[in-house]
Design a protein around this motif. Structure first.
Motif, mmCIF file in Angstrom:
data_model
loop_
_atom_site.group_PDB
_atom_site.id
_atom_site.type_symbol
_atom_site.label_atom_id
_atom_site.label_comp_id
_atom_site.label_asym_id
_atom_site.label_seq_id
_atom_site.Cartn_x
_atom_site.Cartn_y
_atom_site.Cartn_z
ATOM 1 N N GLY A 11 -0.536 -7.101 1.193
ATOM 2 C CA GLY A 11 0.761 -6.858 1.810
ATOM 3 C C GLY A 11 1.858 -6.501 0.832
ATOM 4 N N ASP A 12 3.070 -6.922 1.162
ATOM 5 C CA ASP A 12 4.262 -6.663 0.352
ATOM 6 C C ASP A 12 4.359 -7.661 -0.805
ATOM 7 N N ASN A 13 5.047 -7.233 -1.852
ATOM 8 C CA ASN A 13 5.453 -8.104 -2.960
ATOM 9 C C ASN A 13 4.291 -8.856 -3.622
ATOM 10 N N VAL A 14 3.198 -8.172 -3.854
ATOM 11 C CA VAL A 14 2.089 -8.775 -4.594
ATOM 12 C C VAL A 14 2.524 -8.786 -6.055
ATOM 13 N N ASP A 15 2.835 -9.986 -6.554
ATOM 14 C CA ASP A 15 3.404 -10.058 -7.906
ATOM 15 C C ASP A 15 2.331 -10.252 -8.967
ATOM 16 N N THR A 16 2.743 -10.078 -10.202
ATOM 17 C CA THR A 16 1.796 -10.139 -11.320
ATOM 18 C C THR A 16 1.155 -11.510 -11.460
ATOM 19 N N ASP A 17 1.833 -12.569 -11.028
ATOM 20 C CA ASP A 17 1.249 -13.907 -11.108
ATOM 21 C C ASP A 17 0.169 -14.106 -10.052
ATOM 22 N N ALA A 57 -1.907 -1.651 -1.009
ATOM 23 C CA ALA A 57 -0.890 -2.672 -0.718
ATOM 24 C C ALA A 57 0.325 -1.997 -0.092
ATOM 25 N N ARG A 58 1.270 -2.791 0.275
ATOM 26 C CA ARG A 58 2.481 -2.257 0.920
ATOM 27 C C ARG A 58 3.563 -2.043 -0.146
ATOM 28 N N ILE A 79 -11.774 -1.781 -9.870
ATOM 29 C CA ILE A 79 -10.886 -0.986 -9.017
ATOM 30 C C ILE A 79 -10.583 0.349 -9.704
ATOM 31 N N SER A 80 -10.760 1.440 -8.953
ATOM 32 C CA SER A 80 -10.554 2.773 -9.531
ATOM 33 C C SER A 80 -9.146 3.303 -9.310
ATOM 34 N N CYS A 81 -8.409 2.723 -8.367
ATOM 35 C CA CYS A 81 -7.053 3.184 -8.074
ATOM 36 C C CYS A 81 -6.347 2.145 -7.209
ATOM 37 N N VAL A 82 -5.031 2.081 -7.360
ATOM 38 C CA VAL A 82 -4.208 1.268 -6.465
ATOM 39 C C VAL A 82 -3.278 2.214 -5.724
ATOM 40 N N ILE A 83 -3.271 2.094 -4.413
ATOM 41 C CA ILE A 83 -2.368 2.852 -3.556
ATOM 42 C C ILE A 83 -1.372 1.861 -2.986
ATOM 43 N N ALA A 84 -0.090 2.204 -3.021
ATOM 44 C CA ALA A 84 0.926 1.346 -2.419
ATOM 45 C C ALA A 84 2.093 2.206 -1.939
ATOM 46 N N GLU A 85 2.857 1.628 -1.043
ATOM 47 C CA GLU A 85 4.068 2.321 -0.593
ATOM 48 C C GLU A 85 5.029 2.475 -1.766
ATOM 49 N N THR A 86 5.210 1.381 -2.521
ATOM 50 C CA THR A 86 6.022 1.419 -3.738
ATOM 51 C C THR A 86 5.448 0.441 -4.755
ATOM 52 N N PHE A 87 5.737 0.717 -6.020
ATOM 53 C CA PHE A 87 5.329 -0.147 -7.127
ATOM 54 C C PHE A 87 6.563 -0.642 -7.858
ATOM 55 N N ALA A 88 6.457 -1.842 -8.409
ATOM 56 C CA ALA A 88 7.495 -2.318 -9.322
ATOM 57 C C ALA A 88 7.467 -1.406 -10.555
ATOM 58 N N ARG A 89 8.624 -1.064 -11.062
ATOM 59 C CA ARG A 89 8.753 -0.092 -12.151
ATOM 60 C C ARG A 89 7.915 -0.462 -13.369
#
Length: 165
Positions: A11-17, A57-58, A79-89
């Protein structure tokens, strides 16, 4: 350059931790990090992920602390790629620097579901959901970034460039 695999969906806001919990940061070994990738929100991830699979992810994927360990753990897991609506910079930059392809695409992030079979054409940014027979237009990498990814990241790219001079 292309990728094809089964989807793991978040989902949304999958953080690095969440991607790699802080308790596992004593190592920088990619395989050691991969062994704990996503374990706090998806205990089956490391058992099920296969080489070439895709993470979707979202919004705001990779938010949180500036942790290079997160994209390293994802890439080393297969994992070969991550697709998301947006990524943290900062995650976006760290992913490119280590050679993990990422694509922003709102429609794909909304419509793709866990378990779907997805193919990605990095040259034009097209994402094909083979399960649903749909396609989505993501942001294609410019040629320079494709070269970075193909080389396995910035350091490998620079080493190759210096060898060729």
């Amino acid at each position: 350059m292309k990728a094809f695999g089964s989807v793991f969906k978040y989902g949304d806001n999958v953080d690095t931790d969440v991607i790699i919990p802080a308790r596992h940061l004593a190592t920088t070994d990619p395989k050691g990090l991969a062994a704990h990738c996503m374990e706090d929100i998806d205990t089956e991830f490391v058992k099920k992920v296969k080489e070439g699979d895709i993470m979707v992810a979202r919004k705001n994927f990779g938010c949180g602390s500036s942790r290079e360990h997160a994209p390293i753990a994802i890439k080393a897991s297969g994992i070969s790629c991550v697709i998301a609506e947006t990524f943290a910079r900062i995650f976006y930059r760290n992913a490119i620097n280590i050679g993990l392809p990422i694509i922003e695409c709102k429609e794909a992030a909304e419509k793709i579901e866990a378990g779907d079979q997805v193919e990605i054409d990095f040259d034009n940014g097209m994402i094909y959901n083979r399960t649903k027979n749909e396609s989505y237009k993501g942001e294609a990498f410019p040629p320079f970034m494709q070269e970075l990814i193909a080389a396995g990241g910035l350091i490998n790219y620079m080493n190759q460039t210096l060898k060729n001079e």
